[in-house]
Enzyme design. Structure first.
Site, PDB file in Angstrom:
ATOM      1  CG  ASP A 117      -0.340  -0.078   2.466  1.00 22.07           C
ATOM      2  OD1 ASP A 117       0.969  -0.165   2.589  1.00 22.07           O
ATOM      3  OD2 ASP A 117      -1.141   0.139   3.534  1.00 22.07           O
ATOM      4  CE1 TYR A 135       7.679   4.209   0.787  1.00 21.06           C
ATOM      5  CE2 TYR A 135       7.267   5.210  -0.882  1.00 21.06           C
ATOM      6  CZ  TYR A 135       8.124   4.675  -0.426  1.00 21.06           C
ATOM      7  OH  TYR A 135       9.079   3.926  -0.996  1.00 21.06           O
ATOM      8  CG  PHE A 191       8.692  -0.011  -3.846  1.00 17.77           C
ATOM      9  CD1 PHE A 191       9.328  -0.361  -2.480  1.00 17.77           C
ATOM     10  CD2 PHE A 191       7.912  -0.958  -4.473  1.00 17.77           C
ATOM     11  CE1 PHE A 191       9.036  -1.579  -2.155  1.00 17.77           C
ATOM     12  CE2 PHE A 191       7.963  -2.297  -4.052  1.00 17.77           C
ATOM     13  CZ  PHE A 191       8.251  -2.576  -2.787  1.00 17.77           C
ATOM     14  CG  HIS A 233       9.404  -5.838   1.517  1.00 18.21           C
ATOM     15  ND1 HIS A 233      10.084  -4.779   1.839  1.00 18.21           N
ATOM     16  CD2 HIS A 233       8.206  -5.465   0.895  1.00 18.21           C
ATOM     17  CE1 HIS A 233       9.288  -3.588   1.347  1.00 18.21           C
ATOM     18  NE2 HIS A 233       8.161  -4.297   0.668  1.00 18.21           N
TER      19      HIS A 233
END
Length: 220
Positions: A65, A67, A78, A187
């Protein structure tokens, strides 16, 4: 009603956008925006689709989702706006690109240049309440973005899917591995990047696959 304005995505998602669940989803999203601070800006919710049309998509980088900090998110997984500090996960992405390809680490964290070259920077959940990560996972976004992934898998050939972390990895079942390259790893978060993101060479592998299948590589 909120909608995607990019013509090729409109055509692909027309049926989905007329389903009752989608209308309910958008109503819930609009209520969330009306009741408090939600990111990204309402006009940027579908920015990933607007910058990377369906027919130009070559690579998909899936995030969870947006920031949740003040004015960071702008609709691309990102990525942050040009004037914002590069977040730790994105910095680790840049470090891996430097290790993999030798590219210097950029001074800003906007990934618009990737999107314009055919990288769909897709969050599974497209909105978030300020300071509350995962706060909109109940709204129904994943049903919509799962359909996006299925359309890409079913209607295109030789795409590269970059799935980082357990959340993104669970989307692997939506993708036809006989038609596309699926690259998975830990990640890039500082909490997990040492468990396999560092050294995954996903960026050179993606470009090699694109070149092998007659596409221009991404200038990471």
């Amino acid at each position: 009603m909120l909608s995607i304005n990019e013509p090729s995505w409109q055509a692909i998602l027309e049926k989905s956008c007329h389903e009752p669940y989608y209308k309910n989803l958008i109503n819930r999203v609009l209520l969330a925006y009306a009741s408090g601070n939600v990111y990204p800006d309402k006009n940027d919710i579908f920015k990933a689709f607007e910058l990377c049309p369906f027919h130009k998509t070559k690579v998909i980088i899936l995030g969870q989702d947006p920031y949740h900090g003040v004015d960071q998110a702008h609709g691309l997984s990102f990525s942050v706006k040009k004037d914002k500090i590069i977040p730790p996960s994105l910095l680790n992405i840049f470090k891996e690109i430097k290790r993999d390809l030798g590219n210097e680490i950029p001074k800003e964290g906007s990934l618009v240049r990737w999107a314009e070259q055919g990288v769909l920077l897709l969050n599974a959940i497209l909105t978030v309440k300020a300071s509350q990560p995962g706060s909109h996972k109940h709204l129904g976004w994943e049903r919509f973005t799962d359909q996006v992934i299925l359309h890409l898998s079913n209607k295109k050939q030789n795409l590269v899917f970059l799935l980082w972390g357990a959340f993104a990895g669970r989307k692997k079942g939506l993708i036809d591995a006989e038609k596309h390259l699926i690259l998975t790893s830990a990640h890039p978060s500082p909490l997990s990047c040492y468990r396999g993101f560092q050294g995954n060479e996903h960026f050179s592998k993606a470009n090699y696959f694109l070149i092998e299948n007659g596409h221009q590589p991404i200038p990471w």
